[in-house]
Scaffold this motif. Structure first.
Motif, PDB file in Angstrom:
ATOM      1  N   PRO A 137       0.691  -1.227  -0.438  1.00  0.00           N
ATOM      2  CA  PRO A 137      -0.079  -0.443  -0.161  1.00  0.00           C
ATOM      3  C   PRO A 137       1.297   1.525   0.180  1.00  0.00           C
ATOM      4  O   PRO A 137       0.670   2.293  -0.692  1.00  0.00           O
ATOM      5  N   GLY A 138       2.326   1.279   0.252  1.00  0.00           N
ATOM      6  CA  GLY A 138       2.927   2.177   0.691  1.00  0.00           C
ATOM      7  C   GLY A 138       3.579   2.953  -0.496  1.00  0.00           C
ATOM      8  O   GLY A 138       3.815   4.005  -0.720  1.00  0.00           O
ATOM      9  N   ALA A 139       3.287   1.934  -1.905  1.00  0.00           N
ATOM     10  CA  ALA A 139       3.792   1.801  -3.171  1.00  0.00           C
ATOM     11  C   ALA A 139       3.127   2.338  -3.614  1.00  0.00           C
ATOM     12  O   ALA A 139       4.043   2.553  -4.850  1.00  0.00           O
ATOM     13  N   VAL A 140       2.123   2.921  -3.758  1.00  0.00           N
ATOM     14  CA  VAL A 140       1.080   3.238  -4.544  1.00  0.00           C
ATOM     15  C   VAL A 140      -0.253   4.067  -4.287  1.00  0.00           C
ATOM     16  O   VAL A 140       0.501   4.771  -2.863  1.00  0.00           O
ATOM     17  N   HIS A 141      -0.469   5.164  -4.611  1.00  0.00           N
ATOM     18  CA  HIS A 141      -1.495   5.952  -4.230  1.00  0.00           C
ATOM     19  C   HIS A 141      -3.192   5.620  -4.831  1.00  0.00           C
ATOM     20  O   HIS A 141      -3.106   5.500  -5.954  1.00  0.00           O
ATOM     21  N   VAL A 142      -4.453   5.663  -4.314  1.00  0.00           N
ATOM     22  CA  VAL A 142      -5.379   5.152  -4.348  1.00  0.00           C
ATOM     23  C   VAL A 142      -6.346   6.258  -4.030  1.00  0.00           C
ATOM     24  O   VAL A 142      -6.858   6.661  -3.059  1.00  0.00           O
ATOM     25  N   ALA A 143      -7.519   5.665  -4.770  1.00  0.00           N
ATOM     26  CA  ALA A 143      -8.415   6.755  -5.039  1.00  0.00           C
ATOM     27  C   ALA A 143      -9.812   6.606  -5.422  1.00  0.00           C
ATOM     28  O   ALA A 143      -9.545   5.543  -6.293  1.00  0.00           O
ATOM     29  N   GLY A 144     -11.263   5.989  -4.919  1.00  0.00           N
ATOM     30  CA  GLY A 144     -12.860   5.465  -4.916  1.00  0.00           C
ATOM     31  C   GLY A 144     -12.946   6.692  -5.159  1.00  0.00           C
ATOM     32  O   GLY A 144     -13.287   7.423  -5.432  1.00  0.00           O
ATOM     33  N   MET A 145     -13.954   5.825  -6.242  1.00  0.00           N
ATOM     34  CA  MET A 145     -15.266   5.967  -6.567  1.00  0.00           C
ATOM     35  C   MET A 145     -16.545   5.939  -5.367  1.00  0.00           C
ATOM     36  O   MET A 145     -17.513   5.943  -5.957  1.00  0.00           O
ATOM     37  N   GLN A 146     -16.606   5.511  -4.304  1.00  0.00           N
ATOM     38  CA  GLN A 146     -17.479   4.919  -3.267  1.00  0.00           C
ATOM     39  C   GLN A 146     -18.909   6.627  -3.512  1.00  0.00           C
ATOM     40  O   GLN A 146     -19.769   6.492  -3.103  1.00  0.00           O
ATOM     41  N   ASP A 147     -17.626   7.558  -3.371  1.00  0.00           N
ATOM     42  CA  ASP A 147     -18.169   8.997  -3.445  1.00  0.00           C
ATOM     43  C   ASP A 147     -18.800   9.472  -4.246  1.00  0.00           C
ATOM     44  O   ASP A 147     -19.990  10.413  -4.447  1.00  0.00           O
ATOM     45  N   CYS A 148     -18.782   8.202  -5.481  1.00  0.00           N
ATOM     46  CA  CYS A 148     -19.653   9.171  -6.726  1.00  0.00           C
ATOM     47  C   CYS A 148     -21.086   8.684  -6.655  1.00  0.00           C
ATOM     48  O   CYS A 148     -21.372   7.687  -6.531  1.00  0.00           O
ATOM     49  N   ALA A 149     -22.306   9.129  -6.193  1.00  0.00           N
ATOM     50  CA  ALA A 149     -23.383   8.538  -6.297  1.00  0.00           C
ATOM     51  C   ALA A 149     -24.193   8.386  -7.501  1.00  0.00           C
ATOM     52  O   ALA A 149     -24.869   7.103  -7.433  1.00  0.00           O
ATOM     53  N   ALA A 150     -23.830   8.356  -9.066  1.00  0.00           N
ATOM     54  CA  ALA A 150     -24.062   7.753  -9.916  1.00  0.00           C
ATOM     55  C   ALA A 150     -23.763   6.192 -10.516  1.00  0.00           C
ATOM     56  O   ALA A 150     -24.112   5.445 -10.782  1.00  0.00           O
ATOM     57  N   PHE A 151     -22.251   6.665  -9.581  1.00  0.00           N
ATOM     58  CA  PHE A 151     -21.465   5.183  -9.787  1.00  0.00           C
ATOM     59  C   PHE A 151     -21.672   4.291  -8.586  1.00  0.00           C
ATOM     60  O   PHE A 151     -22.544   3.343  -8.848  1.00  0.00           O
ATOM     61  N   ALA A 152     -21.814   4.918  -7.224  1.00  0.00           N
ATOM     62  CA  ALA A 152     -22.240   3.762  -5.811  1.00  0.00           C
ATOM     63  C   ALA A 152     -23.754   3.928  -6.627  1.00  0.00           C
ATOM     64  O   ALA A 152     -24.446   2.340  -5.697  1.00  0.00           O
ATOM     65  N   GLY A 153     -24.212   4.823  -6.904  1.00  0.00           N
ATOM     66  CA  GLY A 153     -26.273   4.183  -6.610  1.00  0.00           C
ATOM     67  C   GLY A 153     -26.505   3.124  -7.903  1.00  0.00           C
ATOM     68  O   GLY A 153     -27.234   2.124  -7.485  1.00  0.00           O
ATOM     69  N   ALA A 154     -25.301   3.069  -8.769  1.00  0.00           N
ATOM     70  CA  ALA A 154     -26.060   1.990  -9.707  1.00  0.00           C
ATOM     71  C   ALA A 154     -24.829   0.949 -10.010  1.00  0.00           C
ATOM     72  O   ALA A 154     -25.119  -0.325 -10.022  1.00  0.00           O
ATOM     73  N   ILE A 155     -23.376   0.972  -9.081  1.00  0.00           N
ATOM     74  CA  ILE A 155     -22.916  -0.382  -9.276  1.00  0.00           C
ATOM     75  C   ILE A 155     -22.250  -0.845  -8.192  1.00  0.00           C
ATOM     76  O   ILE A 155     -22.304  -2.235  -8.339  1.00  0.00           O
ATOM     77  N   LEU A 156     -22.283   0.042  -6.660  1.00  0.00           N
ATOM     78  CA  LEU A 156     -22.104  -0.410  -5.630  1.00  0.00           C
ATOM     79  C   LEU A 156     -23.538  -1.188  -4.160  1.00  0.00           C
ATOM     80  O   LEU A 156     -22.887  -1.905  -3.899  1.00  0.00           O
ATOM     81  N   SER A 157     -24.682  -0.992  -5.531  1.00  0.00           N
ATOM     82  CA  SER A 157     -25.282  -0.634  -4.527  1.00  0.00           C
ATOM     83  C   SER A 157     -26.403  -2.257  -4.753  1.00  0.00           C
ATOM     84  O   SER A 157     -25.768  -3.461  -5.701  1.00  0.00           O
TER      85      SER A 157
END
Length: 230
Positions: A137-157
């Motif tokens: 984990p210390g060798a990469v930088h990570v960003a997630g789509m979990q706070d994107c309503a259009a993404f989370a509401g469609a794909i993570l639900s």
């Protein structure tokens, strides 16, 4: 050579646009989708392996694709990296169910420059998926789509809550904003790796917005396909 690349697909209801790992038109070679019944996004997008019954279902699906003539197997969800070893051991054809499996080659290719990973869920990735992929984990930088309503509401639900229309423009804006922010914060970033099989439709926009190469599960599929050709 005849044959196809088999795609293990989560049991979802949202539309898979062209470029998505779950859309057969995303590939310039034959593919075959195999939906694993009961494997919803909340069951797979997490920091640990799926329940044993689902693991068995994925193994059975991989074996079925092999029996049908698959030359290699990928999946629509990078969090299946938790069971990469089990799936690869269950069949005689190559398996690369997560774009995270591309990381070692990218790490070598970009030397000391860190890699940015865009994921469906940052907490789940950092909570165990990186470890399953053998990534520090210390060798990469990570960003997630979990706070994107259009993404989370469609794909993570849950499947029953997923819409039949996807707001691709909103998802593209969000992921390109995330990528720009990562480059602004880490100018030495070498490239982006898309953990999520639903993000490749936006790879070109990310590339244009950041000037960085972008890799994902479609590249893994192309690698397996090329390797199987005589």
């Amino acid at each position: 050579m005849s044959g196809f690349i088999g795609i293990l697909m989560l049991d979802t209801a949202f539309p898979c646009v062209v470029g998505d790992a779950g859309n057969a038109d995303s590939y310039p070679f034959p593919v075959r989708l195999h939906v694993v019944a009961g494997a919803g996004s909340p069951d797979i997008v997490r920091g640990r392996a799926p329940d044993p019954a689902l693991i068995a279902a994925f193994v059975a699906a991989a074996r079925a694709l092999e029996a049908e003539g698959a030359l290699g197997i990928i999946s629509t969800c990078g969090f299946l990296v938790h069971i990469q070893d089990a799936l690869a051991a269950a069949v005689e054809i190559p398996v690369m169910v997560s774009a995270l499996s591309l990381y070692p080659a990218l790490r070598l290719s970009f030397g000391a420059r860190p890699i940015g990973i865009l994921t469906a869920s940052r907490d789940s990735l950092l909570g165990g998926a990186l470890q399953s992929a053998g990534i520090d984990p210390g060798a990469v930088h990570v960003a997630g789509m979990q706070d994107c309503a259009a993404f989370a509401g469609a794909i993570l639900s849950h499947k029953s809550d997923q819409p039949d229309v996807l707001d691709s423009r909103a998802i593209e804006r969000h992921c390109t904003d995330l990528a720009r922010g990562m480059v602004a914060q880490h100018p030495g970033l070498g490239c982006f790796l898309l953990e999520c099989g639903n993000l490749p439709p936006y790879a070109a926009a990310i590339r244009q917005a950041t000037g960085r190469p972008v890799y994902g599960i479609l590249d893994a599929a192309a690698l397996l396909w090329r390797g199987a050709q005589g």
